[in-house]
Design a protein around this motif. Structure first.
Motif, PDB file in Angstrom:
ATOM      1  N   LEU A 111       0.653  -1.181   0.136  1.00  0.00           N
ATOM      2  CA  LEU A 111      -0.068   0.039   0.057  1.00  0.00           C
ATOM      3  C   LEU A 111       0.745   1.267   0.166  1.00  0.00           C
ATOM      4  N   SER A 112       1.780   1.098   0.739  1.00  0.00           N
ATOM      5  CA  SER A 112       2.815   2.643   0.854  1.00  0.00           C
ATOM      6  C   SER A 112       3.339   2.677  -0.438  1.00  0.00           C
ATOM      7  N   LEU A 113       3.791   1.807  -0.973  1.00  0.00           N
ATOM      8  CA  LEU A 113       4.571   2.311  -2.304  1.00  0.00           C
ATOM      9  C   LEU A 113       3.707   2.779  -3.517  1.00  0.00           C
ATOM     10  N   LEU A 114       2.677   2.153  -3.603  1.00  0.00           N
ATOM     11  CA  LEU A 114       1.675   2.349  -4.339  1.00  0.00           C
ATOM     12  C   LEU A 114       0.944   3.781  -4.198  1.00  0.00           C
ATOM     13  N   THR A 115       0.452   4.071  -2.940  1.00  0.00           N
ATOM     14  CA  THR A 115       0.067   5.121  -2.601  1.00  0.00           C
ATOM     15  C   THR A 115       0.746   6.428  -3.112  1.00  0.00           C
ATOM     16  N   ARG A 116       2.083   6.136  -2.571  1.00  0.00           N
ATOM     17  CA  ARG A 116       3.027   7.292  -2.975  1.00  0.00           C
ATOM     18  C   ARG A 116       3.208   7.465  -4.470  1.00  0.00           C
ATOM     19  N   MET A 117       3.432   6.240  -5.182  1.00  0.00           N
ATOM     20  CA  MET A 117       3.433   6.485  -6.670  1.00  0.00           C
ATOM     21  C   MET A 117       2.358   7.315  -7.192  1.00  0.00           C
ATOM     22  N   PHE A 118       0.989   6.701  -6.734  1.00  0.00           N
ATOM     23  CA  PHE A 118      -0.041   7.494  -7.346  1.00  0.00           C
ATOM     24  C   PHE A 118      -0.217   9.022  -6.968  1.00  0.00           C
ATOM     25  N   ARG A 119       0.018   9.244  -5.939  1.00  0.00           N
ATOM     26  CA  ARG A 119       0.227  10.713  -5.281  1.00  0.00           C
ATOM     27  C   ARG A 119       1.145  11.299  -6.301  1.00  0.00           C
ATOM     28  N   SER A 120       2.427  10.912  -6.267  1.00  0.00           N
ATOM     29  CA  SER A 120       3.449  11.818  -7.310  1.00  0.00           C
ATOM     30  C   SER A 120       2.920  11.894  -8.622  1.00  0.00           C
ATOM     31  N   SER A 121       2.037  10.754  -9.020  1.00  0.00           N
ATOM     32  CA  SER A 121       1.901  11.058 -10.364  1.00  0.00           C
ATOM     33  C   SER A 121       0.663  11.948 -10.538  1.00  0.00           C
ATOM     34  N   LEU A 122      -0.397  12.137  -9.799  1.00  0.00           N
ATOM     35  CA  LEU A 122      -1.201  12.859  -9.648  1.00  0.00           C
ATOM     36  C   LEU A 122      -0.927  14.175  -9.603  1.00  0.00           C
ATOM     37  N   ILE A 123      -0.071  14.508  -8.679  1.00  0.00           N
ATOM     38  CA  ILE A 123       0.502  15.888  -8.581  1.00  0.00           C
ATOM     39  C   ILE A 123       1.115  16.335  -9.805  1.00  0.00           C
ATOM     40  N   ASN A 124       2.028  15.431 -10.600  1.00  0.00           N
ATOM     41  CA  ASN A 124       2.691  15.952 -11.783  1.00  0.00           C
ATOM     42  C   ASN A 124       1.560  16.027 -12.897  1.00  0.00           C
ATOM     43  N   SER A 125       0.557  15.325 -12.836  1.00  0.00           N
ATOM     44  CA  SER A 125      -0.431  15.551 -13.835  1.00  0.00           C
ATOM     45  C   SER A 125      -1.335  16.619 -13.666  1.00  0.00           C
ATOM     46  N   PHE A 126      -1.409  17.083 -12.324  1.00  0.00           N
ATOM     47  CA  PHE A 126      -2.474  18.224 -12.384  1.00  0.00           C
ATOM     48  C   PHE A 126      -1.464  19.642 -12.372  1.00  0.00           C
ATOM     49  N   ASN A 127      -0.274  19.441 -12.474  1.00  0.00           N
ATOM     50  CA  ASN A 127       0.660  20.344 -13.043  1.00  0.00           C
ATOM     51  C   ASN A 127       0.485  20.702 -14.548  1.00  0.00           C
ATOM     52  N   GLU A 128       0.046  19.822 -15.143  1.00  0.00           N
ATOM     53  CA  GLU A 128       0.076  20.013 -16.742  1.00  0.00           C
ATOM     54  C   GLU A 128      -1.049  21.038 -17.275  1.00  0.00           C
ATOM     55  N   ASP A 129      -0.758  21.394 -18.525  1.00  0.00           N
ATOM     56  CA  ASP A 129      -1.547  22.534 -19.015  1.00  0.00           C
ATOM     57  C   ASP A 129      -2.933  22.188 -19.209  1.00  0.00           C
ATOM     58  N   TYR A 130      -3.073  20.656 -19.653  1.00  0.00           N
ATOM     59  CA  TYR A 130      -4.473  20.341 -19.870  1.00  0.00           C
ATOM     60  C   TYR A 130      -5.437  20.353 -18.634  1.00  0.00           C
ATOM     61  N   MET A 131      -4.806  20.370 -17.525  1.00  0.00           N
ATOM     62  CA  MET A 131      -5.547  20.378 -16.310  1.00  0.00           C
ATOM     63  C   MET A 131      -6.107  21.909 -15.999  1.00  0.00           C
ATOM     64  N   THR A 132      -5.175  22.705 -16.275  1.00  0.00           N
ATOM     65  CA  THR A 132      -5.409  24.068 -16.173  1.00  0.00           C
ATOM     66  C   THR A 132      -6.785  24.380 -17.160  1.00  0.00           C
ATOM     67  N   ALA A 133      -6.575  23.822 -18.063  1.00  0.00           N
ATOM     68  CA  ALA A 133      -7.747  23.974 -19.373  1.00  0.00           C
ATOM     69  C   ALA A 133      -8.870  23.360 -18.861  1.00  0.00           C
ATOM     70  N   CYS A 134      -8.985  22.068 -18.022  1.00  0.00           N
ATOM     71  CA  CYS A 134     -10.247  21.819 -17.438  1.00  0.00           C
ATOM     72  C   CYS A 134     -10.751  22.708 -16.312  1.00  0.00           C
ATOM     73  N   LYS A 135      -9.939  23.395 -15.536  1.00  0.00           N
ATOM     74  CA  LYS A 135     -10.402  24.159 -14.627  1.00  0.00           C
ATOM     75  C   LYS A 135     -10.976  25.484 -15.178  1.00  0.00           C
ATOM     76  N   VAL A 136     -10.687  26.030 -16.345  1.00  0.00           N
ATOM     77  CA  VAL A 136     -10.958  27.243 -16.987  1.00  0.00           C
ATOM     78  C   VAL A 136     -12.396  26.736 -17.689  1.00  0.00           C
TER      79      VAL A 136
END
Length: 319
Positions: free
Chosen positions: A193-218
Motif C-alpha cells: 500500500l505505501s509504495l503504490l499510494t506514494r506513486m499514485f500521489r506523485s503521479s497525480l501531482i505531476n498530472s495536475f501541473n500539466e496545461d490540460y488540467m488548467t484547461a479543465c479548470k478554465v
C-alpha cells in the motif's frame, strides 16, 4: 505496435535463458548430494554411485544443463524427490492458490492506493494528506508474519469472520472461496500500500501541473470529475508499471502468509523444496516464479505502450 511487441518478446526470451543458466549454476553448487539424501548416510558407495548415474549427476555440467533446458522446453521439469510426483503437476496444483492471492491482493492494494492518493491530492499540504502518507508507511512497515498472526487470532479465532481451515477451492462454493482468501489477500495488500499510494500521489501531482488540467479548470469542470477523467488517466502509467512489478513479486513472496494461513500455494512449495533439499522441485519453482516475473513485466510494457503511444513510437524507432 507489432515491432515493439516483437522486441519485448525477444528481450523476455533472452532474460529467461540467462536466468535459467544462473538458476542452474547456483542450485548446482548448493552443498549436499541428492543421491545420499535419497538413500541415507548408511548407503553403500556402489548404490550411491548407481543412483547418481541414473539421475545423470555424473555427467559434465554443460551436458546436465542443456539436458535440463531441453526437458524444460518440453514442459518436463522432472520428478520431485520429496513428493514423487511431476514438478509441473505440483506447480499447477498449487498455482490457483497463489494466483488468487496475488490477483486479489494487488486489486485491493491498487484500488485503496488510488483512492487514498486522490484524497491526498485533494487535501495536498493539509493534515489529512500527512496522516494518510504516515498511516500507509506505518502499515506497510509492520512485519507480515505479526499482522498475519494477529489477524488470524482476532478475525478467525475470536470473531470467526473468516475460516481457519486453510484454502477452499471455488468448486466448493464461491463465497467460501472468497472468505478463505480475503484475509491473507488484505494482509499482502497492506505490504504494497505505501509504495503504490506514494506513486499514485506523485503521479497525480505531476498530472495536475500539466496545461490540460488548467484547461479543465478554465472550462469549469469539477475537481473530482477532472481528476478521474483526465488526471488519473495521465497519472496511471507509472503506477501500472509498479503494479505489474508488485504483482510479479507476489508469485514468490507469499511464503509467510501461505504458511501461517495453511494455504497450499507456490510459496509453501518453495519452502518445502528448500527445507528438504529437493533440487528438481527447487529448480522448477524458481524457474516458474522467474517466468511469471518476466511475463508480468512483458504484459506491463504492452499495457503501458497501449496507454501511451509515444512510448511504443520511441521504442520502435518512429520519429
Amino acid at each position: 505496435m507489432l515491432r515493439y511487441t516483437l522486441k519485448r518478446i525477444l528481450s523476455a526470451l533472452l532474460v529467461l535463458f540467462f536466468v535459467s543458466l544462473i538458476t542452474f549454476v547456483v542450485i548446482s553448487v548448493i552443498p549436499g548430494d541428492r543421491a545420499i539424501l535419497a538413500l541415507g548416510i548408511d548407503a553403500t558407495e556402489e548404490s550411491v554411485e548407481a543412483l547418481r548415474s541414473s539421475m545423470g549427476l555424473d555427467k559434465p555440467f554443460l551436458e546436465r544443463y542443456f539436458s535440463w533446458l531441453i526437458s524444460t522446453l518440453r514442459f518436463d521439469l522432472g520428478v520431485s524427490d520429496v513428493y514423487g510426483e511431476r514438478v509441473g503437476s505440483l506447480i499447477l496444483s498449487r498455482l490457483p492458490v497463489t494466483f488468487s492471492l496475488a490477483l486479489f491482493s494487488i486489486f485491493i492494494a491498487s484500488v485503496l492506493s488510488a483512492l487514498l492518493a486522490m484524497l491526498c491530492q485533494m487535501k495536498k499540504g493539509k493534515g489529512l494528506d500527512g496522516a494518510i502518507r504516515g498511516g500507509v508507511i506505518l502499515v506497510s512497515a509492520l512485519p507480515s508474519f505479526w499482522i498475519s498472526l494477529v489477524a488470524l487470532i482476532f478475525f478467525c479465532g475470536k470473531l470467526k469472520w473468516f475460516p481457519v481451515n486453510g484454502y477452499i477451492s471455488p468448486d466448493k462454493g464461491f463465497i467460501p472461496f472468497l472468505r478463505s482468501i480475503t484475509l491473507p489477500s488484505i494482509i499482502l495488500a497492506l505490504g504494497e500500500l505505501s509504495l503504490l499510494t506514494r506513486m499514485f500521489r506523485s503521479s497525480l501531482i505531476n498530472s495536475f501541473n500539466e496545461d490540460y488540467m488548467t484547461a479543465c479548470k478554465v472550462k469549469g469542470l469539477g475537481r473530482v470529475r477532472s481528476m478521474v477523467h483526465y488526471g488519473l488517466r495521465s497519472a496511471i502509467i507509472a503506477p501500472i508499471t509498479l503494479i505489474g512489478n508488485q504483482a510479479a513479486k507476489l508469485f514468490g513472496g507469499t511464503v509467510v502468509v501461505e504458511t501461517i494461513f495453511s494455504l497450499p500455494g507456490i510459496g509453501r512449495l518453495l519452502l518445502v523444496a528448500v527445507e528438504q533439499h529437493d533440487i528438481p522441485l527447487l529448480e522448477g519453482v524458481v524457474l516458474f516464479i522467474t517466468t511469471m516475473v518476466v511475463v508480468m513485466n512483458f504484459l506491463t510494457d504492452i499495457f503501458v505502450a497501449i496507454d501511451d503511444p509515444l512510448i511504443r513510437q520511441s521504442e520502435g524507432g518512429v520519429k
